[in-house]
Each structure stands twice: as structure tokens, then as C-alpha cells.
Design a protein around this motif. Structure first.
Motif, short mmCIF file in Angstrom:
data_model
loop_
_atom_site.label_atom_id
_atom_site.label_comp_id
_atom_site.label_asym_id
_atom_site.label_seq_id
_atom_site.Cartn_x
_atom_site.Cartn_y
_atom_site.Cartn_z
N VAL A 74 0.86 -1.19 0.00
CA VAL A 74 0.00 0.00 0.00
C VAL A 74 0.89 1.23 0.00
O VAL A 74 1.91 1.26 0.69
N ARG A 103 4.78 -3.12 -25.20
CA ARG A 103 5.29 -2.20 -26.22
C ARG A 103 6.22 -1.17 -25.59
O ARG A 103 5.89 -0.57 -24.56
N ILE B 17 3.10 4.43 -13.95
CA ILE B 17 3.77 3.61 -12.95
C ILE B 17 5.26 3.90 -13.08
O ILE B 17 5.79 3.90 -14.19
N GLN B 19 9.05 2.82 -12.24
CA GLN B 19 9.91 1.72 -11.81
C GLN B 19 11.36 2.18 -11.82
O GLN B 19 11.78 2.94 -12.70
N GLY B 24 13.77 -2.80 -11.35
CA GLY B 24 12.36 -3.10 -11.60
C GLY B 24 11.46 -2.80 -10.40
O GLY B 24 10.25 -2.99 -10.47
N VAL B 26 8.98 -1.05 -8.08
CA VAL B 26 8.00 0.02 -8.31
C VAL B 26 8.22 1.09 -7.25
O VAL B 26 8.16 0.81 -6.05
N MET B 28 6.68 4.47 -7.37
CA MET B 28 5.53 5.35 -7.11
C MET B 28 4.56 5.23 -8.27
O MET B 28 4.85 4.57 -9.29
N LEU B 29 3.42 5.85 -8.11
CA LEU B 29 2.49 6.04 -9.21
C LEU B 29 2.07 7.50 -9.20
O LEU B 29 1.82 8.08 -8.13
N GLN B 71 13.61 4.27 -19.99
CA GLN B 71 12.78 3.50 -20.91
C GLN B 71 11.31 3.76 -20.57
O GLN B 71 10.97 3.97 -19.42
N ILE B 72 10.47 3.73 -21.62
CA ILE B 72 9.02 3.91 -21.40
C ILE B 72 8.28 2.75 -22.06
O ILE B 72 8.55 2.40 -23.21
N LEU B 73 7.35 2.16 -21.31
CA LEU B 73 6.48 1.11 -21.84
C LEU B 73 5.05 1.63 -21.86
O LEU B 73 4.66 2.42 -20.98
N VAL B 81 1.07 4.09 -18.65
CA VAL B 81 2.46 3.97 -19.07
C VAL B 81 3.32 3.54 -17.88
O VAL B 81 2.92 3.67 -16.72
N ILE B 82 4.48 3.00 -18.22
CA ILE B 82 5.51 2.74 -17.21
C ILE B 82 6.71 3.61 -17.55
O ILE B 82 7.20 3.58 -18.68
N CYS B 100 7.27 4.62 -2.57
CA CYS B 100 6.03 4.97 -1.86
C CYS B 100 5.35 3.73 -1.30
O CYS B 100 4.55 3.82 -0.37
N PHE B 101 5.69 2.56 -1.87
CA PHE B 101 5.05 1.32 -1.45
C PHE B 101 5.92 0.63 -0.40
O PHE B 101 6.46 -0.44 -0.62
#
Lengths: 128, 128
Positions: A74, A103, B17, B19, B24, B26, B28-29, B71-73, B81-82, B100-101
Motif C-alpha cells: 500500500v 510495447r 507507474i 519503476q 524493476g 516500483v 511510485m504512481l 525507458q518507457i512502456l 504507461v511505465i 512509496c510502497f
């Protein structure tokens, strides 16, 4: 039950980032409301809120490819969660790819990476 | 420039998202609108839209802890998007944690995991 800040958004939805538990790969993002959150915790299977169907959505309901919850994180504001899951069937994306994020941005184009795990026509029973 | 589906949401925002590129993890969002997307691609530094301030937000503007895009996914629906980034300063969360998690759901409680990388009072110059 841990409470999240569903009131922060006008529609009562907050994002859930879905990661493969074993590898940390981000598989998808979906939205949850209070009902989805409760159902997920009660059953151990990821439940979302379908914004298009405006209905509770047990991921894998039609395909059998459910997501078994292994761990939940969370964020600092209680308005985003990470579901770390075991993805049955091996793919989370309705296109048949393992991840919805298949992608990569390369210049002004999107380059497809990663193979399809399944054929959506076979899994969802649609001929198109 | 690759176009995303900002029209899908009523407020023109879609989630990004974030990363850590190297691991890899995560971090924050946050949310982006068309302007944030353009600024991110133009500068190579992550720009978001602050929902509270209703303003363009260069992450790290006040702390110096900017996020360099590696990099952007883009997802299957063009509505998430990531950003895979190099996080300067080592921490993405305003609490001083790397991610943040930093809280894990354990039964009916949230268990704090991971150390603080910095003291927010020092970085943001607030005495509280």
C-alpha cells in the motif's frame, strides 16, 4: 480490514498495479473500489472494478486465468496498491501477452516486445 | 510523438507507474496529462500533473531528486504507461522512503518495510 482512501477520487476508484510475484514484472494496471478490495481480501483472488462494464470483475472469470494474491503493498497516501500475484495461465493481457506493457517507446514508434502466451480467440471463444 | 488515450478519463489524466530501471522495483504512481507527456519526452525527465496543485510537476523540482527516463512502456489500451527511471537522490517518496510502497499488508495491519533514505525535513526545508 485495512481501509484505503477511496474517497480521494470522484468515482471511488483507485489504481491497483499488478506485479508477477516471482519476478516483479508489471503485468497490468486495473482499478478497485471498496467492494473489489473486500472481495480480493476475502477470496485471495484479484477482483477489480470494470470501468467499461461498471461491474465487479473477478480477473480470469471467463478465461480461468485468475490471479492468486501473494502479497499486497500500500502506498504512502493509501490511494494506490500493488497486488503481487501468481498469474494462472501465464498471461495477464487480453491480447494474449504476458504483460499489458508489451510495447516499448522507441523514438516516435511503439516497438512490440515479448511473445503472445495464448491466442485470445481460443481463450475467450471469439472468432475475431 | 506517440499519442496516448488521454480522452479516456474525464479529467484527461492517465496513470504512470514508475519503476527503478536497474531493479524493476516500483517506486511510485503518479498521473500525466498531455502536457506532462510532452515535457517528459522533450526533456528526458519525468513530469507529472499534480492533482492537488492542478499544475505541471517536474518531479524533483524542489528536492533536486529528478527522475531520468531510461525507458518507457505503453499498455495495450494506450491509457497507462511505465516510466523506467534512474531516481536521483535514491528515494522517490516524499516521506524519504525509496518507494512509496513501503508498507506491506499483514493480516489487518500495514507493516512498514524498508528504511528511509532521507529526512524530508532536511530535503524540503520544513521544520515539522
Amino acid at each position: 480490514m485495512v481501509q484505503l482512501n477511496f474517497e480521494k477520487s470522484a468515482d471511488g476508484l483507485i489504481p491497483a498495479i499488478v506485479q508477477e510475484y516471482a519476478t516483479g514484472q508489471v503485468l497490468m494496471l486495473a482499478y478497485i473500489n471498496r467492494l473489489s478490495w473486500e472481495k480480493t481480501l476475502q477470496t485471495g483472488k484479484a477482483h477489480y472494478w470494470s470501468r467499461s462494464r461498471k461491474a465487479l470483475w473477478l480477473k480470469g472469470e471467463s478465461s480461468g486465468h485468475v490471479q492468486l494474491i501473494r502479497q499486497i503493498l500500500v502506498d504512502c497516501d493509501d490511494d494506490t496498491v500493488i497486488f503481487q500475484v501468481e498469474q494462472l495461465g501465464g498471461a495477464a493481457c487480453h491480447t494474449g501477452h504476458k504483460s499489458c506493457f508489451y510495447r516499448r517507446l522507441v523514438g516516435d514508434t511503439l516497438q512490440v516486445e515479448g511473445e503472445k502466451i495464448f491466442d485470445p480467440a481460443l481463450v475467450y471463444g471469439k472468432a475475431k
